[in-house]
Design a protein around this motif. Structure first.
Motif, short mmCIF file in Angstrom:
data_model
loop_
_atom_site.label_atom_id
_atom_site.label_comp_id
_atom_site.label_asym_id
_atom_site.label_seq_id
_atom_site.Cartn_x
_atom_site.Cartn_y
_atom_site.Cartn_z
N TRP A 116 0.83 -1.21 0.00
CA TRP A 116 0.00 0.00 0.00
C TRP A 116 0.86 1.26 0.00
O TRP A 116 0.57 2.22 -0.72
N ILE A 213 -2.19 -6.26 -1.79
CA ILE A 213 -3.22 -5.23 -1.64
C ILE A 213 -4.61 -5.86 -1.59
O ILE A 213 -5.47 -5.43 -0.82
N PRO A 218 -4.45 -1.28 4.48
CA PRO A 218 -3.25 -1.03 5.31
C PRO A 218 -3.67 -0.84 6.77
O PRO A 218 -4.77 -0.36 7.06
#
Length: 222
Positions: A116, A213, A218
């Motif tokens: 991220w 991802i 995150p």
């Protein structure tokens, strides 16, 4: 020296902190551990040594080295406690944690945060290359919607970015061009990250990044 440490911190500080958070360590303590590790790496000039070949990622070496650093640190503290030098035993938060039910292990959390952060760096570079602000707003709005699984119409996107007069064709063409630009920026960053110029190897790295991802958001936002 200071330049090498600054670059190391900018790329890996947050992913390493996330790794420790997933192991159950408080954030302030995790921050201290990571900073100590960076200083330790620089003082021992570990970055000056050849640490990987084209098929081994630097981040893999760094995480392995970080784990070794933590283990050695625990061992030193335990020995000091047993010999009576200090009166505080090894903190249980320094011990490996059981992977949570979500399946996001400390190692995977590290990979996700790094992916991220690297993607965000690419977006910031892209923003500096776009002369018309609405184009960047479009790129970020649509990209964020895609990541959330949303399917807004071009008309809705035009309204969101404050450009209700833009047609769907205009927006679709602009977004496709921006996607291409963003991918090229990301490709260069990944190649630098992996210290590799081999095309297929870079593409594999990008594939791993996108997979990380997809595993989750995150843990630390900017």
């Amino acid at each position: 020296g200071s330049v090498a440490l600054e670059e190391l911190v900018s790329r890996y500080h947050r992913p390493l902190v996330v790794y420790l958070l997933r192991r159950g360590m408080p954030k302030d303590k995790a921050e201290d551990h990571v900073q100590e590790f960076f200083t330790w790496v620089i003082e021992r000039r570990l970055l000056e040594r050849p640490v990987h070949d084209p098929e081994r990622r630097f981040r893999g070496w760094l995480l392995t080295t970080f784990k070794r650093f933590l283990k050695d640190r625990r061992s030193i503290r335990q020995q000091a406690f047993e010999s009576g030098v200090v009166n505080v035993p090894v903190d249980e938060n320094d011990q490996p944690a059981i992977a949570p039910a979500s399946g996001i292990t400390p190692e995977l959390a590290f990979e996700c945060q790094l992916a991220w952060d690297l993607t965000r760096r690419a977006y910031r570079v892209l923003e500096t290359r776009i002369s018309e602000p609405w184009r960047y707003r479009l790129f970020m709005e649509k990209t964020t919607a895609d990541q959330r699984g949303e399917k807004p119409s071009w008309e809705e996107l035009a309204s969101r970015i404050g450009e209700p007069g833009r047609t769907g064709d205009q927006l679709a063409y602009a977004f496709k061009a921006l996607q291409t630009q963003a991918y090229e920026v990301l490709r260069k960053l990944v190649a630098a990250e992996a210290d590799c110029s081999d095309g297929p190897a870079v593409e594999r790295e990008i594939g791993r990044l996108f997979e990380a991802i997809r595993r989750g958001p995150p843990e630390l936002n900017e």
